[in-house]
Design an enzyme around this catalytic site. Sequence first.
Site, short mmCIF file in Angstrom:
data_model
loop_
_atom_site.label_atom_id
_atom_site.label_comp_id
_atom_site.label_asym_id
_atom_site.label_seq_id
_atom_site.Cartn_x
_atom_site.Cartn_y
_atom_site.Cartn_z
CD GLU A 1 9.86 -12.23 -13.73
OE1 GLU A 1 9.91 -11.11 -13.22
OE2 GLU A 1 8.94 -13.15 -13.47
CD GLU B 1 13.22 -31.74 -28.43
OE1 GLU B 1 14.06 -32.54 -28.37
OE2 GLU B 1 12.74 -31.06 -27.29
#
Length: 304
Positions: free
Chosen positions: A88, A119
Amino acid sequence: MHTAPVEIVRAPTEARNSSTKDIDLLPTADILRLINAEDATVPRAVAEVLPELAKAVDLGVSVLRHGGRIHYFGAGTSGRLATMDAAELPPTFGIARDRVVAHHAGGPSALIHACEGIEDDFSSGRADAATVTSADLAIGLTASGRTPYVAGALDRAREAGARTVLVTADPHSALAADVDVHIGVATGAEVIAGSTRMKAGTAQKLILNAFSTAVMVRLGYTYSNLMVGVVATNAKLRGRMVTILTEATGLSEEDCAEALHRADGDTRIALVCLLTGVDVPTAAHALHAAHGSVRAALRELART
C-alpha cells in the site's frame, strides 16, 4: 510408525480466555458483543508500547534517508499483514516499490493458501533474508514471539549488520534479547484460543499502520495530513491530486489542474510551484535538494 515432532507452545496467545469459554452457547448478537469487547482491549495494549514503536520509526527513517531498505518478515497472518502494508505504500505515498519490501514464509502462493509447516523452517527465513544488507532494517513479525522462520530471518539480518525490530504478542519473547527493538504487545488470550488472526493480528495491523505512516510523514511524503507523494498517472488520480492541491493552497481547481499538468502529474512539484510562484525546474531542484520534503523545499526557497 513415524511420529511427527510435537512442540507445546506456551505463548500467551495460546491460553484459554476465561471470558469466552461459553462462546459456543451464545446467540449471534452476544458472540459479536463478546468479540467486540475483546477487540476493544487491543488499542490500549498498543498504546503501552508506543515508546518502543517510536524507536522503530526512528530506525526506519534513518535507514530510508540514507538509501537503505526496510524488510518485513512474517509467516501466516503476520506475513500477510506485512505484505499488505508494504504493497500500500507506493500508491499512498509515492515511495519506490523496492524501498519497503515484505517477505512471506512460503512465498507468494502462501499468501492465498496456508502453508503452516514453512513457518517452522529456520533456514528458509535465513534464505529469504539473503538480500538484507548493513544499510537496511529488518522487522520480524510473530504473534507467538518464537516463529523459527522469523528467527532465521532476523539471525541472517544481524549477521549482515542490519538493525532489527521484533513485533510480537508476547512481551517476554525469547527472541527479544537479540534485536535492537522489541515491540511486545500484551494482547493476551484470544477469543478462540490460539487464533492469532484475531487480537494479535489486529495489534500487528495497528502497529504496521502507525509505523509505516509515521516513517512516511517524517520523510516528507505528506504535506500537513495530505498525500502529496503520488504521481497522477490517470484521470482518477489527477482528480484526487487536484482536490489535494486545492485543499493545500486554497486556490481554484482550474489553477491547480494547470499546475499539475505543467508538473507532469508530480503533485509535490505542482504544490511547490503554487505556494511559491517558482517554475517547474526550480521547484524540482528544491525538492531534490530537500530529499522530497515539501516543507523543507519551501523553507529553502524562502531563504533565496
